[in-house]
Structures are given as structure tokens and as C-alpha cells.
Design a protein around this motif. Structure first.
Motif, PDB file in Angstrom:
ATOM      1  N   PHE A  90      -4.700  -0.172  11.812  1.00 51.37           N
ATOM      2  CA  PHE A  90      -3.382   0.452  11.392  1.00 51.37           C
ATOM      3  C   PHE A  90      -3.500   0.118   9.799  1.00 51.37           C
ATOM      4  CE2 PHE A  90       1.199   0.411  12.878  1.00 51.37           C
ATOM      5  CZ  PHE A  90       1.549   1.709  11.814  1.00 51.37           C
ATOM      6  N   PHE A  91      -2.958   1.026   8.997  1.00 50.75           N
ATOM      7  CA  PHE A  91      -2.802   0.966   7.648  1.00 50.75           C
ATOM      8  C   PHE A  91      -1.769   1.968   7.069  1.00 50.75           C
ATOM      9  CE2 PHE A  91      -3.894   1.020   2.894  1.00 50.75           C
ATOM     10  CZ  PHE A  91      -4.180  -0.456   2.721  1.00 50.75           C
ATOM     11  N   PRO A  92      -0.963   1.237   6.211  1.00 47.06           N
ATOM     12  CA  PRO A  92       0.054   2.526   5.879  1.00 47.06           C
ATOM     13  C   PRO A  92      -0.356   3.716   5.416  1.00 47.06           C
ATOM     14  CG  PRO A  92       0.424   0.256   4.936  1.00 47.06           C
ATOM     15  CD  PRO A  92      -0.842   0.196   5.630  1.00 47.06           C
ATOM     16  N   SER A  93       0.106   4.901   5.876  1.00 44.63           N
ATOM     17  CA  SER A  93      -0.110   6.078   5.648  1.00 44.63           C
ATOM     18  C   SER A  93      -1.348   6.530   6.393  1.00 44.63           C
ATOM     19  CB  SER A  93      -0.355   6.495   4.056  1.00 44.63           C
ATOM     20  OG  SER A  93      -1.742   6.096   3.610  1.00 44.63           O
ATOM     21  N   ARG A  94      -2.001   5.741   7.034  1.00 42.89           N
ATOM     22  CA  ARG A  94      -3.195   6.213   7.931  1.00 42.89           C
ATOM     23  C   ARG A  94      -3.485   5.043   9.056  1.00 42.89           C
ATOM     24  NH1 ARG A  94      -6.210   4.123   3.075  1.00 42.89           N
ATOM     25  NH2 ARG A  94      -5.510   6.069   2.294  1.00 42.89           N
ATOM     26  N   PHE A  95      -3.982   5.799  10.101  1.00 48.00           N
ATOM     27  CA  PHE A  95      -4.285   4.872  11.196  1.00 48.00           C
ATOM     28  C   PHE A  95      -5.584   5.377  11.970  1.00 48.00           C
ATOM     29  CE2 PHE A  95      -1.445   7.450  13.088  1.00 48.00           C
ATOM     30  CZ  PHE A  95      -1.562   7.762  14.233  1.00 48.00           C
ATOM     31  N   CYS A  96      -6.106   4.676  12.705  1.00 48.81           N
ATOM     32  CA  CYS A  96      -7.322   5.369  13.610  1.00 48.81           C
ATOM     33  C   CYS A  96      -7.054   4.841  15.026  1.00 48.81           C
ATOM     34  CB  CYS A  96      -8.576   4.699  13.172  1.00 48.81           C
ATOM     35  SG  CYS A  96      -8.787   2.954  12.738  1.00 48.81           S
ATOM     36  N   LEU A 130     -10.880  -2.041  16.064  1.00 52.95           N
ATOM     37  CA  LEU A 130     -10.989  -1.118  14.977  1.00 52.95           C
ATOM     38  C   LEU A 130      -9.897  -2.040  13.801  1.00 52.95           C
ATOM     39  CD1 LEU A 130     -10.397   2.393  16.303  1.00 52.95           C
ATOM     40  CD2 LEU A 130     -12.247   1.613  15.249  1.00 52.95           C
ATOM     41  N   VAL A 131     -10.362  -2.130  12.659  1.00 56.18           N
ATOM     42  CA  VAL A 131      -9.589  -2.638  11.548  1.00 56.18           C
ATOM     43  C   VAL A 131      -9.849  -2.017  10.391  1.00 56.18           C
ATOM     44  CG1 VAL A 131     -11.359  -4.717  11.362  1.00 56.18           C
ATOM     45  CG2 VAL A 131      -8.764  -5.072  10.470  1.00 56.18           C
ATOM     46  N   PHE A 132      -8.850  -1.896   9.551  1.00 59.42           N
ATOM     47  CA  PHE A 132      -9.122  -1.474   8.151  1.00 59.42           C
ATOM     48  C   PHE A 132      -9.118  -2.654   7.244  1.00 59.42           C
ATOM     49  CE2 PHE A 132      -6.717   2.270   9.679  1.00 59.42           C
ATOM     50  CZ  PHE A 132      -7.245   3.405   9.053  1.00 59.42           C
ATOM     51  N   ASP A 133     -10.013  -2.219   6.012  1.00 65.50           N
ATOM     52  CA  ASP A 133     -10.243  -3.396   5.039  1.00 65.50           C
ATOM     53  C   ASP A 133      -8.806  -3.561   4.509  1.00 65.50           C
ATOM     54  OD1 ASP A 133     -10.144  -2.675   1.803  1.00 65.50           O
ATOM     55  OD2 ASP A 133     -10.708  -1.113   3.170  1.00 65.50           O
ATOM     56  N   PRO A 134      -8.433  -5.032   4.293  1.00 57.49           N
ATOM     57  CA  PRO A 134      -6.877  -5.344   3.922  1.00 57.49           C
ATOM     58  C   PRO A 134      -6.661  -4.982   2.489  1.00 57.49           C
ATOM     59  CG  PRO A 134      -8.305  -7.393   3.995  1.00 57.49           C
ATOM     60  CD  PRO A 134      -9.119  -6.192   4.322  1.00 57.49           C
ATOM     61  N   LYS A 135      -7.453  -4.835   1.580  1.00 59.63           N
ATOM     62  CA  LYS A 135      -7.223  -4.432   0.177  1.00 59.63           C
ATOM     63  C   LYS A 135      -6.765  -3.117  -0.091  1.00 59.63           C
ATOM     64  CE  LYS A 135      -7.505  -8.387  -1.914  1.00 59.63           C
ATOM     65  NZ  LYS A 135      -6.316  -9.155  -2.326  1.00 59.63           N
ATOM     66  N   GLY A 136      -7.378  -2.020   0.228  1.00 60.97           N
ATOM     67  CA  GLY A 136      -7.100  -0.834  -0.200  1.00 60.97           C
ATOM     68  C   GLY A 136      -7.102   0.037   1.089  1.00 60.97           C
ATOM     69  N   GLY A 137      -7.726  -0.280   2.295  1.00 57.55           N
ATOM     70  CA  GLY A 137      -7.856   0.408   3.522  1.00 57.55           C
ATOM     71  C   GLY A 137      -8.930   1.551   3.262  1.00 57.55           C
ATOM     72  N   GLN A 138      -9.637   1.370   2.403  1.00 60.55           N
ATOM     73  CA  GLN A 138     -10.595   2.573   2.120  1.00 60.55           C
ATOM     74  C   GLN A 138     -12.052   2.457   3.111  1.00 60.55           C
ATOM     75  OE1 GLN A 138     -10.365   4.858  -0.276  1.00 60.55           O
ATOM     76  NE2 GLN A 138      -8.218   3.745  -0.311  1.00 60.55           N
TER      77      GLN A 138
END
Length: 326
Positions: A90-96, A130-138
Motif C-alpha cells: 500500500f502507498f497513497p495513490s498506488r498499491f500492488c 510486498l512493500v513500498f519504500d516509505p519515502k516516495g513509494g518509488q
């Protein structure tokens, strides 16, 4: 005030199918701070939790507004019993998501009209984290039963690839130093990787198997917690590579471990999901016994709200929420 350790869920929300995974948005993001994602056999829902008196330490009511419902972006999955085959990052505006076809689907959405996704392929077995990087979700980190941890950019290109000694069960990014990644393996080994050097820099050992879930404490990154066998285990990485504390917790084997996002001594665990009821517990390191115990039919998925002592778990056609006092 003393808490009754055995309690029903404070709130429940009906769902159209069994819920196998649930994730609160873990990032500070303004209005999207109350976003929650959950999913089951062939669907994912993005919703917004709203609370009465949500600025209080303990919310006294909860409701869920559906924002986006996504269906059948993967082959139909069998009923999940011993394995959580749907995974959400999960990341704001995107998720996988990943499911039984072993592919990652990266969604970009404005939670209104725009809803696009691309498929990331490379794993050859079930994906467990699955996890997004916490700084920019890049970037996205994934771990799999195929004995690999992979790092992907938003274009779907792999930027790093680590070979593991056993199935990868959990993956976590350091909240500040985003070149550091924690990967937990089923054989009981937890390794920390330097993504710049692309090599392991530290390892922890549980001395018992199977390790099913591990989590990095974001309030104190010297702490790591996990469940292996029937036990929960806690490490202080500044002191030893072996657990500082461990305790038997689930007789039906432990399945998931999650630290609270607001208290470094508070964490939750679940037993193995299945057709029968699964035990759910909230623990505090200052207490010898669980401070809260619940039971969930086909319980699976576990997540803490970012700013409240509120824990969510998936159940049989339900989302269940427990509130604990600090």
C-alpha cells in the motif's frame, strides 16, 4: 483501567466474501491516512474508515466507505487455509497485489475515475510479502517461496535481486534509511540488506522453524519481532543475533506478527487461518500474558491503524476491528 483479556471485536464490517488480507495505509498522507485495503478470493477493495471522535485516544465508533472495488484481475483463487495467497502492498495513490498466478499487479489510482495497472513478472512461486519504500513509494520489495527477494521500480524493472536460503516470508523497509531492507526467511533467519552495496549486513536467528512472519518496529528500529512455531520472538539488534525474549502464544501455530505503529511495546499475533476459528492476541512487553484475546473464523490478514490503537483482521465475510487501551 484493567482490560478483560478475552473480548469480541469492537466493530465489524460485513464483506461480500472471505477476507484473506487487510492493510491500513501505513504512511502519513493527509486525507488518505484512514485508507484501508482488503481482499479475498478474487477481489480487492479500497475503503476509507471514518471514526467518531477520531482525535481521541480511542475511537468510539467506526464506519467504512467503499472508495474503489476491483474484481478478477487474476485467476480465481482456491479457499485459503494454510497459506495467505493474496498479498497487498500500500502507498497513497498506488498499491500492488499478488495472488495465485505469482504476478505482481501495480495499480495507480486517483480512487475515482483513474484506475490503471501494470503487471510485474519474475517470481516463479507464491509471493508472501510486498512493500513500498516509505519515502516516495518509488520502489517495491517482494519476497517469495521461490527463495528470492526482488526490488522493482514503478516501471516494473527489477533493480536488485537477492537469492535466499529458504522461502522469503516477510519484507520491511527501514522508515528513514531506505537503503536498508529486512527480509525474513522460513528457515528462521532474518537478514538486513544494504541496497546500495546490494549485500547482507546483519542477520538474526530464531533457532526454530517455521518462521511465518516478521516485522520491523517502526517506533524503535532496534526491535524486530516474529512468530515461529508456536512462539513469538523479540530481538534487540544492538545486543544479540538471538532473541531477547520469546513466549509460546498459539497452540495451533503462530501465523502473523505486527507491531503497533504508535507504541514500541505493543504488538499483535494470529494463529493459523483455516475453516475453524483462529486465535488473535494483542501483547504488551510489560505484561506476562496477552492483554487482549479474540477469535476469528478463517482469520487472516492483520494490520494496525497508523495513529490509533486499532487493529484490523480479516474474517468470514467480515472485517473485524479491535481497540486496545494504551
Amino acid at each position: 483501567m484493567k482490560q478483560d483479556p478475552t473480548r469480541n471485536a469492537a466493530y465489524t464490517v460485513d464483506c461480500e466474501d472471505c477476507v484473506h488480507v487487510v492493510e491500513f495505509n501505513p504512511f502519513e498522507s493527509g486525507d488518505s491516512g484512514n485508507l484501508i485495503a482488503y481482499g479475498g478470493n478474487n477481489y480487492v477493495v479500497i475503503g476509507t474508515c471514518t471514526f467518531q471522535n477520531h482525535k481521541e485516544a480511542i475511537p468510539n465508533n467506526i464506519s467504512l466507505r467503499f472508495v474503489q472495488i476491483l474484481h478478477k484481475h487474476w485467476p480465481h483463487m482456491p479457499e485459503v487455509a494454510a497459506k495467505n495467497e493474496l498479498v497487498i502492498g500500500f502507498f497513497p495513490s498506488r498499491f500492488c497485489t499478488s495472488a495465485a498466478d505469482m504476478k505482481i499487479r501495480l495499480f495507480t489510482s486517483d480512487l475515482q475515475d483513474k484506475n490503471e495497472y501494470k503487471t510485474l513478472e519474475g517470481h516463479s512461486d507464491f509471493i508472501n510479502g510486498l512493500v513500498f519504500d516509505p519515502k516516495g513509494g518509488q520502489e517495491i520489495a517482494s519476497v517469495s517461496d521461490d527463495h528470492t527477494c526482488r526490488i522493482w521500480n514503478l516501471e516494473g524493472v527489477q533493480t536488485a535481486h537477492f537469492v535466499l536460503q529458504s522461502p522469503g516470508m516477510s519484507v520491511c523497509w527501514h522508515p528513514e534509511e531506505t537503503f536498508k531492507l529486512m527480509v525474513a526467511e522460513k528457515n528462521g533467519i532474518i537478514r538486513f540488506y544494504d541496497l546500495l552495496a546490494q549485500q547482507a549486513i546483519l542477520s538474526l536467528e530464531s533457532e526454530q522453524m517455521p518462521l511465518m512472519s516478521a516485522h520491523w518496529c517502526l517506533k524503535n528500529t532496534f526491535k524486530v519481532g516474529a512468530v515461529a512455531g508456536n512462539d513469538w520472538l523479540i530481538w534487540d539488534i544492538t545486543r544479540s543475533s538471538y532473541p531477547q525474549d520469546k513466549r509460546p502464544v498459539h497452540m495451533d501455530r503462530a501465523f502473523l506478527f505486527r507491531w503497533s505503529t504508535i507504541n514500541e511495546n505493543l504488538f499483535a499475533t494470529t494463529g493459523y487461518p483455516g475453516k475453524m476459528a483462529s486465535q488473535f492476541q494483542i501483547h504488551h512487553l510489560g505484561h506476562p500474558q496477552p492483554i487482549l484475546t479474540g477469535s476469528v473464523t478463517i482469520g487472516s490478514g492483520l494490520s494496525w491503524h497508523r495513529t490509533l490503537p486499532l487493529c484490523a483482521i480479516g474474517g468470514d465475510h467480515k472485517l473485524l476491528f479491535w481497540v486496545t487501551e494504551m
